[in-house]
Design an enzyme around this catalytic site. Structure first.
Site, PDB file in Angstrom:
ATOM      1  CD  GLU B  60     -31.113 -26.239  20.435  1.00 57.81           C
ATOM      2  OE1 GLU B  60     -31.877 -27.222  20.553  1.00 57.81           O
ATOM      3  OE2 GLU B  60     -31.530 -25.105  20.099  1.00 57.81           O
ATOM      4  CG  HIS B 129     -35.905 -17.809  25.431  1.00 53.29           C
ATOM      5  ND1 HIS B 129     -36.861 -18.735  25.766  1.00 53.29           N
ATOM      6  CD2 HIS B 129     -35.735 -17.911  24.085  1.00 53.29           C
ATOM      7  CE1 HIS B 129     -37.263 -19.354  24.669  1.00 53.29           C
ATOM      8  NE2 HIS B 129     -36.591 -18.880  23.645  1.00 53.29           N
TER       9      HIS B 129
END
Lengths: 371, 325
Positions: B60, B129
């Site tokens: 990322e 998450h």
């Protein structure tokens, strides 16, 4: 972007040129007399600009206040790296670097007056007094900063290369970092993307031996540039005290980028005479003798001076004149900076959003700023 | 008007903007060959090819930073984060580089990047998450933050986001991806920073956004049927810029406020809203501003308990009754 595995290219590229003959390699031999002198002049201009900025940093203004706030990371000793690399730039070549950015800014052709004014925090600065020493930018000269977080600029530089490739432009991005940056994860992520996607970027490690006060031996396992081999990239090393060697070595890798869209990593050995920043007392991690050794025997300006004198490119008188002009230029820059106004409090909220700076073209609604 | 899912609405927005502007590139993990981890980008690779729809490694910081750099040279990258929760590994790229580069360059550089993906709890995937970082993102001047609640809004807002010259962070919701709503076939855009009154009412204003809009609308039906309480639901749609005027107009009508948000309570979006409402409509309030947020702990895994950690229609009903008690 091609999804094919990239070509095997992880080898180290060794130069066949003896160290003394770099000025004779085609990329250097083709330079005009004036271009050779310009390389020297640009290094001297960087040196004198930074020495003047250091005096300003340590001095007071007429009101008794500081001229320059925050950090001042000086490039003194490393000039041949930025000058050599940036002298190879074509119109589609781009540069991004870290916070030791004054040399690159001058090497890409930025005017020293707005550079000094930026240090002084003035509205006439290259970033309107909003960036400071670490955050010089000149997109009109393909210079994308000036970034404060170690290694954080390397994915951006890879993105510049991505844009060049996407737009079908034949150019290269040079993404500069210090030796400390090679231990940052973002650098490795960028290496992988650049090699995987065949992006035209040259990662330049300016190895001055110390990541702040921690020597390479205490911070990094193995050879720095060799890590690129793990990402299937060409890599090389070079002496950064000789501007002609920098040009000769970088020319190869820039050509690989422009012609074959392949990335590479080049580690350029260099040295800084001053501390990590002006705030570094520089008495804990290296010896004075070591600094003197570099200053006396490997100084890039002295190396170039001797080369150019020996080759009859210019005379000692011309070299002295160049130096005098550089000192005058730095003084004029300091006077300009000193005389310039600061941004106003109203300027604080300008340049935050494109939309708030272009109210007639604004499409969004609602409040952008909060009390 | 055709009914399509929230997922399809986002896909249609991407496809239309990819068609409209050759500088738009969609990039992220599994967006191309896999057709999207949540199938948002399904079919885009086949239609637009691998130069426009780009699979990235799980990297990322690398690919978001690459997108920021590319945007400085005029590309309009639409980056997918498989979960917004993964923003933490790209924080420097998102909130130092994208958010600051315009400012630090004295306005010389634009960063027209969109980062999009789901940001929600409620799917039993645990604390790593389930982050909802809209408050963290919106704390950074220079960025825009959008959290759509319906298919119609998602499409119109994403099209505006892609055309925007500033960095826009677009927070979707995995639980809403399958929800259908009416979306016109004709092209439309919704300006960022414009709230939408999703239900009119007279007794209390719920200020909310994202999936909590859906919870609040369900709660409002129950409150009307079972308690004869008329609730107005204001959907912010965009967090920054913020349409506080629509919120204040509603408060001036109902005089009671409940903020509903899927946020941890401390320094949340609701905290900012409460400050602004009391500051700008103090005399219009008939009582303190109430708030329903996520129960203040990392997201619990246990499926039935996670439902109760988050706002849900039952909790909204109770919170409204408490606010009016």
């Amino acid at each position: 972007m091609s999804k094919k595995p990239s070509a095997p290219a992880a080898k180290k590229v060794e130069s066949a040129v003896p160290a003394s003959d770099y000025a004779l390699t085609p990329i250097n031999a083709s330079l005009s007399r004036e271009q050779k002198i310009d390389l020297y002049r640009t290094m001297v201009r960087i040196r004198r600009f930074e020495e003047r900025s250091l005096r300003a940093y340590q001095g007071k203004n007429a009101a008794g206040g500081t001229n320059i706030g925050g950090f001042l990371h000086l490039y003194i000793g490393q000039e041949a790296v930025a000058v050599g690399c940036c002298s190879l730039m074509g119109k589609n070549d781009h540069v991004i670097t870290a916070y030791r950015d004054h040399g690159h800014a001058i090497a890409v052709g930025m005017d020293t007056k707005p550079l000094m004014a930026e240090l002084y925090g003035k509205i006439t600065g290259c970033s309107k007094g909003k960036g400071g020493s670490m955050h010089y930018f000149a997109p009109d000269k393909n210079f994308w900063g000036g970034h404060g977080i170690v290694g954080g600029q390397i994915p951006l530089g890879t993105g510049l290369a991505y844009a060049l490739k996407y737009q079908g432009k034949k150019g290269a991005a040079m993404a500069f970092m210090g030796d400390g940056a090679v231990n940052q994860g973002a650098v490795h992520e960028a290496y992988n993307l650049a090699s995987l996607w065949n992006l035209p970027v040259v990662f330049v490690i300016e190895n001055n031996g110390y990541s702040m006060g921690t020597s390479q031996a205490r911070s990094s396992a193995g050879e720095l540039a060799k890590r690129a081999a793990g990402y299937n990239m060409e890599w090389g090393q070079c002496n950064g005290h000789d501007v002609f060697e920098v040009r000769a070595v970088m020319d190869h890798f820039l050509t690989q980028a422009r012609e074959n869209s392949r990335p590479s990593t080049v580690e350029i050995d260099t040295y800084r005479y001053r501390g990590h920043s002006v705030a570094d007392p520089d008495n804990t991690y290296r010896t004075k003798a070591e600094v003197e050794e570099y200053r006396n025997n490997k100084d890039p300006i002295q190396v170039a001076l001797h080369q150019l004198l020996a080759a009859g490119v210019f005379t000692a008188e011309i070299a002295e004149q160049i130096d005098a002009e550089a000192r005058t230029e730095a003084e004029i820059a300091a006077e300009f900076a000193d005389a310039s106004p600061y941004p106003t409090v109203d300027d604080i909220q300008k340049d935050v959003y494109w939309e708030s700076d272009h109210p007639a073209e604004r499409k969004s609604e609602g409040r952008l700023f909060f009390d | 008007m055709p009914q399509i899912t929230y997922r399809e609405a986002i896909r249609h927005a991407l496809a239309e903007e990819l068609t409209r502007d050759p500088n738009v590139v969609v990039m992220g993990e599994e967006v191309a060959q896999f057709n999207g981890a949540y199938k948002v980008t399904e079919g885009l690779l086949a239609k637009f090819g691998p130069d426009r729809i780009v699979d990235t490694p799980i990297s990322e910081a690398g690919f978001i930073g690459l997108g920021v750099g590319a945007s400085m040279l005029g590309i309009r990258p639409v980056m997918e984060l498989m979960f917004w929760s993964f923003y933490s590994v790209a924080f420097d790229q998102i909130l130092n580089n994208a958010a600051n580069v315009r400012y630090m360059s004295g306005g010389q550089i634009n960063c027209p990047i969109v980062i999009r993906g789901p940001a929600n709890g409620g799917t039993n995937v645990g604390a790593t998450h389930s982050h909802t970082p809209e408050n963290v993102l919106a704390n950074h001047p220079g960025v825009k933050v959008v959290v759509p609640s319906t298919a119609y809004d998602a499409k119109g807002l994403l099209k505006s986001a892609i055309r925007d010259n500033d960095p826009v962070f677009f927070l979707e919701n995995t639980i809403l991806y399958g929800d259908k709503g009416e979306v016109p076939e004709a092209e439309y855009v919704i300006p960022l920073g414009k709230a939408d009154v999703k239900r009119t009412g007279t007794d209390l204003t719920i200020v909310t956004y994202g999936r909590c809009v859906i919870h609040s609308l369900k709660a409002a039906e129950t409150l009307e049927k079972e308690h004869d309480i008329s609730v107005e639901v204001v959907d912010l749609r965009t967090i920054r810029p913020l349409d506080i005027d629509t919120v204040l107009a509603s408060v001036r009508k109902t005089h009671r406020v409940l903020i509903v948000e899927e946020q941890k309570p401390f320094a949340s979006v609701g905290t900012q809203l409460a400050y602004m409402i009391q500051r700008e409509a103090f005399d219009d309030l008939d009582g303190p501003i109430h708030r329903l947020a996520t129960v203040d702990a990392p997201a619990i895994y246990s499926p039935p308990v996670e439902t109760e950690q988050l706002p849900n229609p039952g909790r909204v009903v109770k919170a409204v009754l408490a606010a009016l008690a």
